[in-house]
Design a protein around this motif. Structure first.
Motif, mmCIF file in Angstrom:
data_model
loop_
_atom_site.group_PDB
_atom_site.id
_atom_site.type_symbol
_atom_site.label_atom_id
_atom_site.label_comp_id
_atom_site.label_asym_id
_atom_site.label_seq_id
_atom_site.Cartn_x
_atom_site.Cartn_y
_atom_site.Cartn_z
ATOM 1 N N ALA A 86 -15.823 30.582 16.017
ATOM 2 C CA ALA A 86 -16.709 29.859 16.923
ATOM 3 C C ALA A 86 -16.394 28.370 16.850
ATOM 4 O O ALA A 86 -16.161 27.827 15.767
ATOM 5 C CB ALA A 86 -18.162 30.103 16.553
ATOM 6 N N CYS A 101 -17.155 33.865 12.249
ATOM 7 C CA CYS A 101 -18.392 34.578 12.570
ATOM 8 C C CYS A 101 -18.089 36.033 12.916
ATOM 9 O O CYS A 101 -16.935 36.419 13.108
ATOM 10 C CB CYS A 101 -19.130 33.907 13.725
ATOM 11 N N LEU A 103 -19.651 39.283 15.430
ATOM 12 C CA LEU A 103 -20.545 39.599 16.545
ATOM 13 C C LEU A 103 -20.681 41.105 16.732
ATOM 14 O O LEU A 103 -20.896 41.599 17.835
ATOM 15 C CB LEU A 103 -20.043 38.948 17.839
ATOM 16 N N THR A 123 -23.102 41.625 20.226
ATOM 17 C CA THR A 123 -23.553 40.428 20.924
ATOM 18 C C THR A 123 -22.977 40.404 22.339
ATOM 19 O O THR A 123 -21.773 40.548 22.521
ATOM 20 C CB THR A 123 -23.102 39.158 20.184
ATOM 21 N N MET A 171 -27.880 32.724 16.390
ATOM 22 C CA MET A 171 -26.736 32.413 15.548
ATOM 23 C C MET A 171 -27.322 31.954 14.220
ATOM 24 O O MET A 171 -28.004 30.915 14.155
ATOM 25 C CB MET A 171 -25.865 31.316 16.164
ATOM 26 N N CYS A 187 -27.037 39.684 16.702
ATOM 27 C CA CYS A 187 -26.923 38.246 16.491
ATOM 28 C C CYS A 187 -25.495 37.855 16.105
ATOM 29 O O CYS A 187 -24.654 38.702 15.810
ATOM 30 C CB CYS A 187 -27.879 37.795 15.393
ATOM 31 N N ILE A 188 -25.249 36.544 16.110
ATOM 32 C CA ILE A 188 -23.982 35.980 15.654
ATOM 33 C C ILE A 188 -24.155 35.630 14.183
ATOM 34 O O ILE A 188 -24.923 34.731 13.842
ATOM 35 C CB ILE A 188 -23.614 34.728 16.467
ATOM 36 N N HIS A 189 -23.485 36.345 13.306
ATOM 37 C CA HIS A 189 -23.599 36.113 11.870
ATOM 38 C C HIS A 189 -22.524 35.146 11.396
ATOM 39 O O HIS A 189 -21.341 35.320 11.712
ATOM 40 C CB HIS A 189 -23.470 37.430 11.102
ATOM 41 N N CYS A 190 -22.928 34.137 10.620
ATOM 42 C CA CYS A 190 -22.013 33.135 10.088
ATOM 43 C C CYS A 190 -22.310 32.908 8.607
ATOM 44 O O CYS A 190 -23.379 33.280 8.112
ATOM 45 C CB CYS A 190 -22.157 31.811 10.835
ATOM 46 N N LEU A 227 -23.967 28.664 25.304
ATOM 47 C CA LEU A 227 -23.213 29.630 24.506
ATOM 48 C C LEU A 227 -22.268 30.389 25.428
ATOM 49 O O LEU A 227 -22.703 30.986 26.416
ATOM 50 C CB LEU A 227 -24.169 30.612 23.823
#
Length: 238
Positions: A86, A101, A103, A123, A171, A187-190, A227
């Protein structure tokens, strides 16, 4: 090729439209609608691959975008188990931060990944407004830092899904027991340190941390970001 007419049932008209679309893709023509055709149409129409779902760093001229000052751009693979990168940019297209990340949503009972049209699935691709919210209040699941919330879809699958069908897409990070980023519920996992850096970078350029709405609709604030998620590889025919 004629434009599809919205109908509520599979009848002679939709059968004719199906045949018209089966021929260019070399799918076997048949009646009624079969799984192969349904699967291929889902694959064909859900990739959000074209550049119209991307935001090139310019301010949108339409009303309601006057508050947009940041963008998050994420190219993804068809296989969502692959990590993505990202990029956080300001309104002048300057890169503020880049991060790894994931998704990928949850898997279904058959062990296959749920698609983006399914609750807890991957996502969604497309273009959506994005806004910085205060922490979720559950650091184990969402991390201790402010989160970014997908608010309203404007192009691609996001336009169809946000927020009426998929709501609460964030996110964020979490207190995970390993260095492997886990699957999310859409969700967007980071990683924690990246979400902390995003929060700090946004605040430094004047982005406000809005009180968390926890998914309540309608969203009461003018979103400050965009986004953009788009697929970079081609789909395979089923």
């Amino acid at each position: 090729m004629r434009r599809l007419q919205p109908l509520v049932c599979f009848n002679a008209v939709t059968e004719d439209q199906q045949r018209e679309r089966q021929m260019p893709t070399l799918l076997r023509c048949c009646s009624p609608c079969i799984q192969t055709t349904a699967t291929w149409m889902m694959v064909l129409l859900s990739k959000s691959l074209d550049s119209s779902t991307r935001w090139a760093g310019r301010r949108e001229s339409t009303s309601g975008w006057s508050h947009v000052c940041v963008q998050v751009v994420i190219p993804v693979h068809r296989n969502r188990s692959l990590l993505a990168t990202a990029t956080l940019r300001d309104g002048r297209n300057k890169i503020l931060h880049q991060m790894t990340c994931l998704l990928h949503g949850q898997d279904g009972p058959d062990g296959k990944a749920l698609n983006q049209f399914t609750n807890s699935g991957e996502t969604p691709t497309g273009l959506a407004s994005f806004d910085l919210n205060s922490p979720e209040g559950d650091p184990a699941t969402y991390g201790p830092y402010p989160v970014n919330r997908a608010v309203q879809g404007t192009k691609g699958n996001a336009q169809f899904l946000y927020p009426q069908i998929r709501n609460g897409i964030l996110m964020h990070t979490g207190e995970w027991n390993s260095t492997v980023i886990p699957y999310s519920h859409g969700c967007i996992h980071c990683y924690p340190e990246d979400i902390r850096k995003v929060w700090k970078a946004l605040v430094e350029i004047g982005v406000e941390v809005r009180p968390n709405t926890f998914g309540k609709l309608p969203y009461p604030y003018a979103p400050q970001g965009l986004l953009s998620i788009f697929q970079i590889d081609k789909q395979k025919k089923p």
